[in-house]
Write a protein that holds these residues in place. Structure first.
Motif, PDB file in Angstrom:
ATOM      1  N   GLN A  20       0.863  -1.182   0.000  1.00 32.69           N
ATOM      2  CA  GLN A  20       0.000   0.000   0.000  1.00 32.69           C
ATOM      3  C   GLN A  20       0.898   1.231   0.000  1.00 32.69           C
ATOM      4  O   GLN A  20       1.928   1.260   0.673  1.00 32.69           O
ATOM      5  CB  GLN A  20      -0.873   0.008   1.256  1.00 32.69           C
ATOM      6  CG  GLN A  20      -1.665   1.290   1.477  1.00 32.69           C
ATOM      7  CD  GLN A  20      -2.358   1.316   2.832  1.00 32.69           C
ATOM      8  OE1 GLN A  20      -2.976   0.341   3.240  1.00 32.69           O
ATOM      9  NE2 GLN A  20      -2.239   2.429   3.542  1.00 32.69           N
ATOM     10  N   ALA A  21       0.529   2.231  -0.770  1.00 28.85           N
ATOM     11  CA  ALA A  21       1.249   3.495  -0.732  1.00 28.85           C
ATOM     12  C   ALA A  21       0.829   4.289   0.495  1.00 28.85           C
ATOM     13  O   ALA A  21      -0.328   4.240   0.923  1.00 28.85           O
ATOM     14  CB  ALA A  21       0.963   4.291  -1.999  1.00 28.85           C
ATOM     15  N   VAL A  22       1.789   5.011   1.089  1.00 21.64           N
ATOM     16  CA  VAL A  22       1.510   5.894   2.217  1.00 21.64           C
ATOM     17  C   VAL A  22       2.115   7.258   1.897  1.00 21.64           C
ATOM     18  O   VAL A  22       2.562   7.503   0.780  1.00 21.64           O
ATOM     19  CB  VAL A  22       2.069   5.318   3.541  1.00 21.64           C
ATOM     20  CG1 VAL A  22       1.369   4.013   3.900  1.00 21.64           C
ATOM     21  CG2 VAL A  22       3.581   5.090   3.444  1.00 21.64           C
ATOM     22  N   ILE A  23       2.143   8.148   2.867  1.00 23.98           N
ATOM     23  CA  ILE A  23       2.671   9.493   2.646  1.00 23.98           C
ATOM     24  C   ILE A  23       4.190   9.424   2.518  1.00 23.98           C
ATOM     25  O   ILE A  23       4.878   9.020   3.460  1.00 23.98           O
ATOM     26  CB  ILE A  23       2.258  10.426   3.795  1.00 23.98           C
ATOM     27  CG1 ILE A  23       0.729  10.512   3.877  1.00 23.98           C
ATOM     28  CG2 ILE A  23       2.864  11.827   3.602  1.00 23.98           C
ATOM     29  CD1 ILE A  23       0.223  11.208   5.126  1.00 23.98           C
ATOM     30  N   ILE A  80      -4.453   1.798   7.963  1.00 17.52           N
ATOM     31  CA  ILE A  80      -4.598   3.059   8.696  1.00 17.52           C
ATOM     32  C   ILE A  80      -3.399   3.289   9.604  1.00 17.52           C
ATOM     33  O   ILE A  80      -2.887   4.413   9.715  1.00 17.52           O
ATOM     34  CB  ILE A  80      -5.915   3.066   9.496  1.00 17.52           C
ATOM     35  CG1 ILE A  80      -7.110   3.152   8.541  1.00 17.52           C
ATOM     36  CG2 ILE A  80      -5.953   4.219  10.489  1.00 17.52           C
ATOM     37  CD1 ILE A  80      -8.454   2.964   9.211  1.00 17.52           C
ATOM     38  N   LYS A  81      -2.916   2.225  10.250  1.00 15.93           N
ATOM     39  CA  LYS A  81      -1.725   2.361  11.092  1.00 15.93           C
ATOM     40  C   LYS A  81      -0.511   2.788  10.267  1.00 15.93           C
ATOM     41  O   LYS A  81       0.297   3.623  10.707  1.00 15.93           O
ATOM     42  CB  LYS A  81      -1.434   1.036  11.805  1.00 15.93           C
ATOM     43  CG  LYS A  81      -2.375   0.711  12.964  1.00 15.93           C
ATOM     44  CD  LYS A  81      -1.957  -0.586  13.632  1.00 15.93           C
ATOM     45  CE  LYS A  81      -2.809  -0.877  14.858  1.00 15.93           C
ATOM     46  NZ  LYS A  81      -2.419  -2.147  15.523  1.00 15.93           N
ATOM     47  N   ASN A  84      -0.862   6.392   9.306  1.00 16.67           N
ATOM     48  CA  ASN A  84      -0.617   7.228  10.475  1.00 16.67           C
ATOM     49  C   ASN A  84       0.876   7.339  10.770  1.00 16.67           C
ATOM     50  O   ASN A  84       1.387   8.416  11.076  1.00 16.67           O
ATOM     51  CB  ASN A  84      -1.362   6.663  11.673  1.00 16.67           C
ATOM     52  CG  ASN A  84      -1.131   7.470  12.940  1.00 16.67           C
ATOM     53  OD1 ASN A  84      -0.573   6.965  13.912  1.00 16.67           O
ATOM     54  ND2 ASN A  84      -1.537   8.725  12.951  1.00 16.67           N
ATOM     55  N   PHE A  85       1.593   6.208  10.655  1.00 17.79           N
ATOM     56  CA  PHE A  85       3.045   6.227  10.881  1.00 17.79           C
ATOM     57  C   PHE A  85       3.717   7.181   9.900  1.00 17.79           C
ATOM     58  O   PHE A  85       4.568   7.991  10.284  1.00 17.79           O
ATOM     59  CB  PHE A  85       3.632   4.818  10.733  1.00 17.79           C
ATOM     60  CG  PHE A  85       5.130   4.783  10.791  1.00 17.79           C
ATOM     61  CD1 PHE A  85       5.786   4.809  12.009  1.00 17.79           C
ATOM     62  CD2 PHE A  85       5.888   4.730   9.627  1.00 17.79           C
ATOM     63  CE1 PHE A  85       7.173   4.791  12.070  1.00 17.79           C
ATOM     64  CE2 PHE A  85       7.271   4.706   9.674  1.00 17.79           C
ATOM     65  CZ  PHE A  85       7.925   4.737  10.898  1.00 17.79           C
ATOM     66  N   SER A  86       3.336   7.105   8.630  1.00 18.98           N
ATOM     67  CA  SER A  86       3.958   7.970   7.626  1.00 18.98           C
ATOM     68  C   SER A  86       3.616   9.437   7.882  1.00 18.98           C
ATOM     69  O   SER A  86       4.446  10.327   7.677  1.00 18.98           O
ATOM     70  CB  SER A  86       3.527   7.547   6.216  1.00 18.98           C
ATOM     71  OG  SER A  86       2.146   7.765   6.003  1.00 18.98           O
ATOM     72  N   THR A 109     -11.465   6.061  13.797  1.00 25.59           N
ATOM     73  CA  THR A 109     -11.075   6.350  12.410  1.00 25.59           C
ATOM     74  C   THR A 109     -11.638   5.306  11.455  1.00 25.59           C
ATOM     75  O   THR A 109     -12.163   5.638  10.379  1.00 25.59           O
ATOM     76  CB  THR A 109      -9.541   6.394  12.284  1.00 25.59           C
ATOM     77  OG1 THR A 109      -9.024   7.401  13.153  1.00 25.59           O
ATOM     78  CG2 THR A 109      -9.111   6.708  10.849  1.00 25.59           C
ATOM     79  N   MET A 110     -11.535   4.036  11.859  1.00 26.27           N
ATOM     80  CA  MET A 110     -12.085   2.954  11.033  1.00 26.27           C
ATOM     81  C   MET A 110     -13.593   3.090  10.885  1.00 26.27           C
ATOM     82  O   MET A 110     -14.143   2.915   9.792  1.00 26.27           O
ATOM     83  CB  MET A 110     -11.747   1.592  11.638  1.00 26.27           C
ATOM     84  CG  MET A 110     -10.362   1.083  11.313  1.00 26.27           C
ATOM     85  SD  MET A 110     -10.199  -0.650  11.746  1.00 26.27           S
ATOM     86  CE  MET A 110     -11.407  -1.416  10.679  1.00 26.27           C
TER      87      MET A 110
END
Length: 318
Positions: A20-23, A80-81, A84-86, A109-110
């Motif tokens: 999955q891509a994150v920030i 989501i975790k 959030n980490f990113s 959030t979920m």
């Protein structure tokens, strides 16, 4: 466990992976582990390796046509975790001092994410279709025409949403990391060495992508609603117009559990046999959608995806 990676290692490809891509980064998942790799402003790649949170430990929940919904839920939790980490890493680079969300905030959030998705892709199309009924362009809720309109509006909302957010610069960066994730996974599955140059010949589109899963969910929901809603109304049909439609919307929301289970098996099957002509046909709409949700990455983004994949796979070897 956190690592700063500069040098690139090479592993064999013995297992299926996903991501999955994150920030400003990528999350990669192996069997029981995940790794989130994020590019820091100083150029280093920060890798955080964690166990994969699972809801399918019980053998029953791993059975075909039962595993889809719990897999969807656990994927949301881990996703989501990872996001959030990113986001925290990006905030630290800006010295804002933010911290990762608590379990309570994760649940909230979920819940909000699920409510927004169901409202946008289930409730909204249904009531737009009711409007078409008032205009005389569709039959009642037990007619095929109603569910054809419902399906058209579902797809229109989904496509419109993806198209609209693709113009946001930060989202475009995420889509580039999404493309990097797919190219690295293709390279891994081919058993090639993990270097940016090795990924250049591979597509940014992948049949097992979550975008394809969402399309399968929409397609299965259109078919099942057209069949099951008339049956439900044969069992009980409220006389009041508003109550009847609220009843049907409630049933549609409940039916998302079996729908997600069926869609999961379809995407597993089509991804496993992606060279089969039938599976290629099944994968084609999802691949076309990925022309919007992925962009061509640069080598620095490929390096981040490689770091995430190596972190997840290395954790499995420990």
């Amino acid at each position: 466990m956190r690592l700063k990676l500069r040098n690139l290692l090479i592993f064999a490809a013995p297992q299926t992976v996903g991501g999955q891509a994150v920030i400003e980064g990528v999350m990669m998942r192996a069997r029981n582990s995940l790794a989130i790799a994020v590019r820091k402003t100083d150029g280093d790649i920060l890798v955080d390796v964690r166990p994969w949170f699972s809801l399918t430990r019980h053998p029953l929940l791993r059975k075909p046509f039962l595993r889809g919904f719990p897999v969807l839920m656990e994927t949301m939790v881990n996703g989501i975790k990872a996001l959030n980490f990113s986001a925290v890493q990006a905030a630290e680079d800006e010295e804002s001092g933010e911290s990762e969300i608590t379990s309570f905030h994760l649940v909230m959030t979920m819940a909000l994410a699920l409510a927004a998705a169901l409202g946008l892709f289930v409730v909204l199309p249904h009531f737009i279709s009711v409007g078409m009924e008032f205009l005389g362009l569709a039959g009642d809720v037990d007619s095929l025409s109603f569910h054809l309109w419902d399906g058209v509006f579902k797809m229109a909302v989904f496509l419109g949403y993806i198209f609209a957010i693709s113009f946001i610069p930060d989202i475009r960066r995420v889509f580039e990391y999404h493309g990097a994730e797919h190219k690295v996974i293709w390279t891994w599955e081919a058993g090639h060495g993990l270097t940016p140059a090795a990924t250049h010949g591979y597509s940014r589109l992948h049949p097992r992508c979550g975008t394809a899963f969402l399309l399968f969910v929409l397609a299965v929901s259109i078919l099942l609603y057209a069949v099951l809603v008339p049956l439900l109304l044969m069992i009980w049909a409220p006389g009041n117009f508003i109550v009847k439609h609220l009843y049907i919307v409630g049933m549609k929301l409940l039916l998302m559990v079996p729908i997600s289970c069926i869609a999961y098996e379809l995407i597993k099957f089509s991804g496993r046999f992606n060279e089969n002509i039938l599976c290629k046909a099944m994968c084609w709409p999802g691949l076309m959608m990925q022309l919007l949700t992925t962009k061509e990455p640069d080598d620095s983004q490929i390096e981040v995806a490689i770091a995430a994949l190596k972190g997840a796979v290395k954790a499995e070897e420990c």
